[in-house]
Scaffold this active site. Sequence first.
Site, PDB file in Angstrom:
ATOM      1  N   CYS A  17      -5.272   8.660  -1.277  1.00 57.40           N
ATOM      2  CA  CYS A  17      -3.993   7.951  -1.189  1.00 57.40           C
ATOM      3  C   CYS A  17      -4.025   7.146   0.106  1.00 57.40           C
ATOM      4  O   CYS A  17      -4.881   7.363   0.955  1.00 57.40           O
ATOM      5  CB  CYS A  17      -2.786   8.868  -1.314  1.00 57.40           C
ATOM      6  N   CYS A  36      -0.793   5.160  -5.802  1.00 57.43           N
ATOM      7  CA  CYS A  36      -0.313   4.399  -4.652  1.00 57.43           C
ATOM      8  C   CYS A  36      -0.986   3.043  -4.542  1.00 57.43           C
ATOM      9  O   CYS A  36      -1.020   2.448  -3.475  1.00 57.43           O
ATOM     10  CB  CYS A  36      -0.497   5.220  -3.373  1.00 57.43           C
ATOM     11  N   CYS A  78     -10.607   2.486  -5.336  1.00 55.27           N
ATOM     12  CA  CYS A  78     -11.851   3.053  -4.844  1.00 55.27           C
ATOM     13  C   CYS A  78     -12.974   2.099  -5.188  1.00 55.27           C
ATOM     14  O   CYS A  78     -12.913   1.408  -6.205  1.00 55.27           O
ATOM     15  CB  CYS A  78     -12.148   4.370  -5.567  1.00 55.27           C
TER      16      CYS A  78
END
Length: 141
Positions: A15, A89, A93
């Site tokens: 996050c 959120c 990645c």
Amino acid sequence: MTETPGPKPSVLFVCVHNAGRSQMAAAWLTHLAGGRVEVRSAGSAPGDAVNPAAVEAMKEVGIDISDAAPKILTSDAVRESDVCVTMGCGDTCPVFPGKRYLDWKLADPAGQGVEAVRPIRDEIRALVEGLIEEIAPEAGA
């Protein structure tokens, strides 16, 4: 004849600030998996410290995350993980072939009191329990 266990699956929780949801998820997975899973957490813009309400909410269920510290998300952390879980959120990645990516839609505990964090904590526990069943079920279960 017993089966030789393969390498432990590894999970990375991400996050933005690595101060609330991802820390609680990592703590739940560490606590519930009993050493069957390698656990990491990180954030794209780590905060200075773990959210005190998250620390308090986890303490209520007997898990101490007061020593946890937010960590920066690195490509290596993603590369070394089998499953990468973002926490709703908007974080992204780095994408590597063969990895599993999940996005758990969770409310943000930032700036919330412990009363608001408890349901997030409990929702994370349920999601982590489901993940354990998928990637590291207990032998004979």
